[in-house]
Design an enzyme around this catalytic site. Structure first.
Site, PDB file in Angstrom:
ATOM      1  N   GLU A  37      61.885   1.587 -22.964  1.00 48.88           N
ATOM      2  CA  GLU A  37      62.965   2.783 -21.479  1.00 48.88           C
ATOM      3  C   GLU A  37      64.396   2.911 -22.644  1.00 48.88           C
ATOM      4  O   GLU A  37      64.553   1.557 -22.503  1.00 48.88           O
ATOM      5  CB  GLU A  37      63.193   1.823 -20.247  1.00 48.88           C
ATOM      6  CG  GLU A  37      62.203   2.222 -19.506  1.00 48.88           C
ATOM      7  CD  GLU A  37      62.108   1.216 -17.762  1.00 48.88           C
ATOM      8  OE1 GLU A  37      63.492   1.145 -17.708  1.00 48.88           O
ATOM      9  OE2 GLU A  37      62.030   1.255 -17.184  1.00 48.88           O
ATOM     10  N   HIS A  79      64.183   5.591 -14.183  1.00 53.55           N
ATOM     11  CA  HIS A  79      64.233   4.061 -13.505  1.00 53.55           C
ATOM     12  C   HIS A  79      65.325   3.805 -13.346  1.00 53.55           C
ATOM     13  O   HIS A  79      66.712   3.467 -13.553  1.00 53.55           O
ATOM     14  CB  HIS A  79      64.419   3.627 -14.447  1.00 53.55           C
ATOM     15  CG  HIS A  79      64.019   1.860 -14.159  1.00 53.55           C
ATOM     16  ND1 HIS A  79      63.413   0.352 -14.872  1.00 53.55           N
ATOM     17  CD2 HIS A  79      64.404   1.026 -13.096  1.00 53.55           C
ATOM     18  CE1 HIS A  79      63.311  -0.425 -14.208  1.00 53.55           C
ATOM     19  NE2 HIS A  79      63.460  -0.208 -12.853  1.00 53.55           N
ATOM     20  N   ARG A 116      57.275  -2.252 -13.253  1.00 53.85           N
ATOM     21  CA  ARG A 116      57.928  -2.456 -14.302  1.00 53.85           C
ATOM     22  C   ARG A 116      56.414  -1.637 -15.713  1.00 53.85           C
ATOM     23  O   ARG A 116      55.767  -1.780 -15.460  1.00 53.85           O
ATOM     24  CB  ARG A 116      57.397  -3.993 -14.465  1.00 53.85           C
ATOM     25  CG  ARG A 116      58.531  -4.351 -14.314  1.00 53.85           C
ATOM     26  CD  ARG A 116      59.908  -4.308 -14.893  1.00 53.85           C
ATOM     27  NE  ARG A 116      60.907  -4.980 -14.856  1.00 53.85           N
ATOM     28  CZ  ARG A 116      61.698  -5.069 -13.479  1.00 53.85           C
ATOM     29  NH1 ARG A 116      61.597  -3.425 -12.947  1.00 53.85           N
ATOM     30  NH2 ARG A 116      63.053  -5.465 -13.181  1.00 53.85           N
TER      31      ARG A 116
END
Ligand code: DGY
Length: 320
Positions: free
Chosen positions: A268, A287, A239
């Protein structure tokens, strides 16, 4: 009347089909996540929510959903976007999608190690920009990986899968941090559980696999970066919040460490003015750790089964 499920983004068909066999399924139609207002209004009256890591699932959203809500199935293994204690207090089940994305995510971590060690980013940009002029004896020199020391922070399923790849494939020595000893990992891979400071100061490759919680927020910051070797490579597929990005920028810019490979950032997506995006020695992916057809299909089925169980008052097969 059929019970309602709200799915906050289009996910692979197998999970949606399974849900449609049992429920009225409302799938958010846009490629971008619903804003707060839409999330609240579409959640209203749902017996289950199928959520993504970009959805903040808190008391307010549970209030908006109302008393029918029985289950929240996160379409991810991580669940830091969900207030699990609040859900528990309300007897709302929370589930996730472990295991099926372990290999896909571990593969992305390996890709980032290679890309960071061997300047993939600069190489690709050079070729695209027609700046590849000749074979350069001194150009784009990177780090060897054979026999180096690998430091895994968070020896869970994905950490172990990354370790297997690098210990078996590149003959690396393994050190790790973890809440508890892992005798099977020590036996299988010759690993050694160490204190974080020792891991940071002895590892050539440091790969982050811890969940994000108040204790791991900005675990990697100025002081911990200062302990790393000058040729260290930092990889984060966990993360974004585990890393203090300003401190990482400084460490990369000043070549205090060699390179970083990030599949996750905070926030993000990264804002357009993020200085990290400008660095040659920082590789950033959007991601995509779990982004394989197989992993995402399986995740969709697991999340659907979690909601079917919760709606029937049964324990979720994959509870957090
Ligand atoms: C997860 O499942 O937590 C991953 O970060 C999604 O790719």
């Amino acid at each position: 009347m059929r019970k309602r499920i709200f799915v906050t983004r289009a996910i692979p068909e197998p999970g949606i089909q399974l849900l449609r066999e049992h429920f009225d399924v409302d799938v958010w139609p846009d490629p971008l996540p619903p804003n707060r207002e839409n999330l609240r209004s579409r959640a209203q009256g749902a017996v289950g929510l199928l959520t993504l890591l970009s959805d903040q699932v808190d008391a307010d959203l549970m209030d908006a959903a109302g008393p029918e809500l029985r289950g929240i199935a996160n379409y991810a293994v991580g669940y830091n976007n969900i207030d699990v204690n609040e859900a528990k207090r309300r007897s709302i089940a929370v589930g996730n999608t472990p295991d099926v994305l372990t290999d896909a995510t571990a593969d992305i971590a390996i890709g980032l190690v290679l890309a960071a060690a061997r300047h993939f980013q600069q190489g690709i940009l050079q070729v695209r920009a027609l700046e590849w002029r000749t074979w350069e004896p001194l150009g784009l020199l990177g780090q060897d990986l054979q026999g180096k020391t690998l430091g895994i922070i968070g020896m869970g399923r994905i950490g172990a899968a990354v370790a297997r790849r690098l210990v078996r494939g590149w003959n690396m020595k393994l050190v790790y941090t973890s809440r508890s000893d892992k005798p099977p990992i020590d036996a299988e891979l010759g690993g050694r559980r160490v204190h974080l400071d020792e891991l940071l100061s002895t590892s050539d490759i440091i790969s982050l696999h811890t969940d994000l919680n108040p204790g791991t927020k900005h675990l990697i910051q100025r002081d911990t970066l200062a302990l790393m070797k000058r040729d260290a490579i930092l990889v984060n597929t966990a993360r974004g919040g585990v890393v203090d990005q300003d401190a990482l920028y400084e460490a990369l810019r000043s070549k205090q460490i060699f390179a970083a490979g990030l599949d996750v950032t905070d926030p993000e997506p990264l804002p357009s003015d993020s200085s990290l995006r400008q660095l040659d020695n920082c590789i950033i992916l959007p991601h995509i750790g779990s982004a394989t057809f197989d992993a995402r299909n399986k995740m969709s089925i697991m999340a659907a089964n979690n909601l079917i169980a919760a709606a029937n008052g049964e324990p979720m097969p994959f509870p957090v």
